[in-house]
Design a protein around this motif. Structure first.
Motif, PDB file in Angstrom:
ATOM      1  N   VAL A 110       0.863  -1.178   0.000  1.00  0.00           N
ATOM      2  CA  VAL A 110       0.000   0.000   0.000  1.00  0.00           C
ATOM      3  C   VAL A 110       0.900   1.228   0.000  1.00  0.00           C
ATOM      4  O   VAL A 110       1.730   1.400   0.893  1.00  0.00           O
ATOM      5  CB  VAL A 110      -0.926   0.022   1.238  1.00  0.00           C
ATOM      6  CG1 VAL A 110      -1.750   1.307   1.247  1.00  0.00           C
ATOM      7  CG2 VAL A 110      -1.836  -1.194   1.232  1.00  0.00           C
ATOM      8  N   THR A 111       0.750   2.059  -1.019  1.00  0.00           N
ATOM      9  CA  THR A 111       1.598   3.235  -1.150  1.00  0.00           C
ATOM     10  C   THR A 111       0.989   4.408  -0.393  1.00  0.00           C
ATOM     11  O   THR A 111      -0.165   4.778  -0.625  1.00  0.00           O
ATOM     12  CB  THR A 111       1.783   3.613  -2.630  1.00  0.00           C
ATOM     13  OG1 THR A 111       2.412   2.523  -3.309  1.00  0.00           O
ATOM     14  CG2 THR A 111       2.654   4.850  -2.772  1.00  0.00           C
ATOM     15  N   LEU A 112       1.767   4.976   0.512  1.00  0.00           N
ATOM     16  CA  LEU A 112       1.342   6.144   1.272  1.00  0.00           C
ATOM     17  C   LEU A 112       2.155   7.335   0.785  1.00  0.00           C
ATOM     18  O   LEU A 112       3.383   7.321   0.837  1.00  0.00           O
ATOM     19  CB  LEU A 112       1.578   5.933   2.770  1.00  0.00           C
ATOM     20  CG  LEU A 112       0.925   4.684   3.392  1.00  0.00           C
ATOM     21  CD1 LEU A 112       1.306   4.566   4.850  1.00  0.00           C
ATOM     22  CD2 LEU A 112      -0.592   4.745   3.235  1.00  0.00           C
ATOM     23  N   THR A 113       1.474   8.349   0.303  1.00  0.00           N
ATOM     24  CA  THR A 113       2.157   9.538  -0.184  1.00  0.00           C
ATOM     25  C   THR A 113       2.199  10.585   0.923  1.00  0.00           C
ATOM     26  O   THR A 113       1.156  10.976   1.449  1.00  0.00           O
ATOM     27  CB  THR A 113       1.442  10.121  -1.421  1.00  0.00           C
ATOM     28  OG1 THR A 113       1.417   9.118  -2.445  1.00  0.00           O
ATOM     29  CG2 THR A 113       2.172  11.352  -1.939  1.00  0.00           C
ATOM     30  N   ALA A 114       3.399  11.003   1.268  1.00  0.00           N
ATOM     31  CA  ALA A 114       3.549  11.960   2.358  1.00  0.00           C
ATOM     32  C   ALA A 114       3.000  13.326   1.958  1.00  0.00           C
ATOM     33  O   ALA A 114       3.289  13.819   0.870  1.00  0.00           O
ATOM     34  CB  ALA A 114       5.021  12.085   2.726  1.00  0.00           C
ATOM     35  N   PRO A 115       2.184  13.950   2.803  1.00  0.00           N
ATOM     36  CA  PRO A 115       1.686  15.310   2.514  1.00  0.00           C
ATOM     37  C   PRO A 115       2.790  16.334   2.673  1.00  0.00           C
ATOM     38  O   PRO A 115       3.849  16.037   3.235  1.00  0.00           O
ATOM     39  CB  PRO A 115       0.575  15.501   3.564  1.00  0.00           C
ATOM     40  CG  PRO A 115       1.004  14.628   4.702  1.00  0.00           C
ATOM     41  CD  PRO A 115       1.679  13.430   4.084  1.00  0.00           C
ATOM     42  N   ALA A 116       2.515  17.529   2.207  1.00  0.00           N
ATOM     43  CA  ALA A 116       3.537  18.575   2.259  1.00  0.00           C
ATOM     44  C   ALA A 116       3.857  18.968   3.690  1.00  0.00           C
ATOM     45  O   ALA A 116       5.031  19.213   4.042  1.00  0.00           O
ATOM     46  CB  ALA A 116       3.069  19.798   1.465  1.00  0.00           C
ATOM     47  N   THR A 117       2.853  19.050   4.569  1.00  0.00           N
ATOM     48  CA  THR A 117       3.104  19.456   5.952  1.00  0.00           C
ATOM     49  C   THR A 117       2.668  18.388   6.945  1.00  0.00           C
ATOM     50  O   THR A 117       3.415  18.038   7.863  1.00  0.00           O
ATOM     51  CB  THR A 117       2.364  20.767   6.255  1.00  0.00           C
ATOM     52  OG1 THR A 117       0.961  20.617   5.950  1.00  0.00           O
ATOM     53  CG2 THR A 117       2.923  21.908   5.398  1.00  0.00           C
ATOM     54  N   GLY A 118       1.498  17.812   6.796  1.00  0.00           N
ATOM     55  CA  GLY A 118       1.036  16.793   7.729  1.00  0.00           C
ATOM     56  C   GLY A 118      -0.446  16.529   7.569  1.00  0.00           C
ATOM     57  O   GLY A 118      -1.213  17.426   7.201  1.00  0.00           O
ATOM     58  N   SER A 119      -0.879  15.298   7.824  1.00  0.00           N
ATOM     59  CA  SER A 119      -2.282  14.918   7.725  1.00  0.00           C
ATOM     60  C   SER A 119      -2.577  13.856   8.781  1.00  0.00           C
ATOM     61  O   SER A 119      -1.655  13.224   9.319  1.00  0.00           O
ATOM     62  CB  SER A 119      -2.621  14.370   6.323  1.00  0.00           C
ATOM     63  OG  SER A 119      -2.391  15.345   5.337  1.00  0.00           O
ATOM     64  N   THR A 120      -3.880  13.663   9.081  1.00  0.00           N
ATOM     65  CA  THR A 120      -4.268  12.695  10.106  1.00  0.00           C
ATOM     66  C   THR A 120      -5.318  11.747   9.541  1.00  0.00           C
ATOM     67  O   THR A 120      -6.309  12.196   8.948  1.00  0.00           O
ATOM     68  CB  THR A 120      -4.839  13.414  11.347  1.00  0.00           C
ATOM     69  OG1 THR A 120      -3.839  14.295  11.866  1.00  0.00           O
ATOM     70  CG2 THR A 120      -5.239  12.408  12.414  1.00  0.00           C
ATOM     71  N   LEU A 121      -5.102  10.448   9.688  1.00  0.00           N
ATOM     72  CA  LEU A 121      -6.081   9.424   9.332  1.00  0.00           C
ATOM     73  C   LEU A 121      -6.442   8.691  10.629  1.00  0.00           C
ATOM     74  O   LEU A 121      -5.593   8.048  11.238  1.00  0.00           O
ATOM     75  CB  LEU A 121      -5.496   8.438   8.313  1.00  0.00           C
ATOM     76  CG  LEU A 121      -6.382   7.227   7.975  1.00  0.00           C
ATOM     77  CD1 LEU A 121      -7.692   7.682   7.338  1.00  0.00           C
ATOM     78  CD2 LEU A 121      -5.642   6.257   7.056  1.00  0.00           C
ATOM     79  N   THR A 122      -7.717   8.822  11.054  1.00  0.00           N
ATOM     80  CA  THR A 122      -8.154   8.239  12.320  1.00  0.00           C
ATOM     81  C   THR A 122      -9.229   7.199  12.060  1.00  0.00           C
ATOM     82  O   THR A 122     -10.237   7.493  11.399  1.00  0.00           O
ATOM     83  CB  THR A 122      -8.706   9.330  13.258  1.00  0.00           C
ATOM     84  OG1 THR A 122      -7.688  10.318  13.484  1.00  0.00           O
ATOM     85  CG2 THR A 122      -9.129   8.726  14.595  1.00  0.00           C
TER      86      THR A 122
END
Length: 411
Positions: free
Chosen positions: A242-254
């Protein structure tokens, strides 16, 4: 003697500047202007100052009493005599010099000799200092054993040299005591390897460790337990394919505890921040905005159907008033003068109303937008009373085609 009463011409320079009655360097009193102090001359035998046109121009003669302008030469050129030239001179490139003599001064431990000193000099340096040389940015001298270098005390076998503190003597270093070898099996105890140091590289099984982050134990390949790890790099990271693309600053998956998120097809969610979508408690199909779907047992609250747009729009008065039918179906405006009316973004089948109110002056008229078929065949006459209004309704029957009706007048 030159005529002192002759008119002066400031555009001329006398050919014989200070020659009076054939005697150079003499100026008679009558030849001096008592007001300006300048020499009075005749035009005859004078050179016009207009002969020069450029800064640096010179006046030369091609023969007796025949002056000509010599234009200024190029930068760094020199003026030389040349009888082949019409005016006897020309501008030439300055020639370079030659070495006439070279010598060497003995100083700072160096001496030397010079061959071919007046033609193509060849300098040979020499020194009387013997042994190892040292320099101090000014001169060279003989290096001192035990101070400037270690001379050793006896013949040494093959190996890595180490020096003895205080004496300068050299001995052979001992492996696993003084150093470790890259291919050896030595045991390192109480060692710290700083990968942040300039040029330091640490490799494990051939893989370079570029940086260290976090704290705790080293993770091995099989069933590691990670506590609050942070996954992500500047580009995409793959976890179990599963490819996770890093955001530019930050993100949250809950994902709430005990819940499962299953996606069996490509899915992209878009919306404004803080937007929340609540799905029904039972399994169902989400209705698409552009999809053709059949709705069953649904209650619609104030829907927009077949091009209908709710709300009431108060439009801005102007020489031409354009009613935007994508904003709403109901428009109103106060007429501040005789106006031209227009509509935009009208959908076929759309029904819309327009309310025209007279301002405090009244008697305002309008020019309707084209394509209107009025009930009765004639466009209505507006109420002219100040502050009174008329409302009209239209049905868009096609492109730029409308049916127009009066809803009410003198409202």
């Amino acid at each position: 003697m030159a005529n002192s009463n002759a008119p002066r011409d400031d555009n001329f320079i006398p050919a014989a500047l200070f020659e009076v009655d054939g005697v150079p360097g003499e100026v008679m009193p009558g030849q001096i202007d008592q007001t300006t102090g300048r020499i009075l001359t005749d035009q005859a035998g004078s050179i016009p100052d207009t002969i020069g046109t450029t800064k640096g121009d010179m006046i030369v003669f091609t023969g007796a009493s025949t002056p000509v302008r010599l234009p200024v030469g190029t930068d760094n050129s020199v003026l030389t005599a040349d009888s082949t030239q019409t005016d006897g001179v020309k501008w030439s490139t300055a020639s370079t010099g030659t070495v006439t003599s070279v010598s060497v001064v003995s100083a700072n431990g160096l001496a030397g000799t010079v061959a071919n000193a007046t033609t193509t000099p060849a300098i040979t340096l020499s020194t009387s200092v013997s042994g190892l040389l040292k320099g101090n940015a000014t001169a060279i001298s003989a290096a001192i054993a035990g101070t400037d270098y270690s001379a050793g005390t006896s013949a040494l076998s093959t190996g890595i040299l180490k020096s003895t503190n205080g004496t300068g003597a050299l001995t052979i270093a001992t492996i696993d005591v003084d150093y470790s070898t890259p291919a050896g099996t030595e045991t390192l105890t109480n060692k710290t390897y700083d990968t942040a140091g300039a040029g330091n590289v640490l490799k494990i099984n051939g893989t370079q460790v570029s940086a260290v982050t976090g704290s705790g134990a080293v993770v091995l390949a099989t069933s590691p337990s990670l506590t609050t790890p942070t996954l992500g790099v500047a580009t995409a990271t793959t976890v179990n394919k599963v490819t996770l693309t890093a955001p530019a600053t930050g993100s949250t998956l809950t994902i709430v505890d005990g819940k499962t998120l299953t996606i069996d097809n490509s899915l992209e969610l878009a919306g404004a921040d803080s937007t929340k979508m609540t799905f029904p408690s039972s399994s169902d199909t989400v209705v698409g905005e552009a999809a053709t779907q059949t709705l069953t047992n649904k209650t619609l609250t104030k829907p927009t159907i077949d091009g209908s747009v709710g709300a009431l729009t108060t439009d801005t008065d102007g020489a031409t008033i354009t009613f935007d039918m994508s904003a709403s179906n109901n428009h109103q405006v106060i007429l501040g003068g005789n106006r031209t009316l227009a509509v935009s973004n009208v959908s076929t089948g759309q029904i819309f109303t327009i309310k025209l109110t007279q301002d405090a002056t009244g008697s305002r008229t309008v020019t309707w937008f084209s394509g209107i078929s009025w009930a009765g065949g004639t466009a209505p006459t507006l109420t002219t009373t100040a502050s009174k209004a008329d409302r009209f309704i239209f049905v868009a029957t096609g492109s730029s085609a409308y049916e127009g009706f009066i809803v009410g007048q003198n409202i």
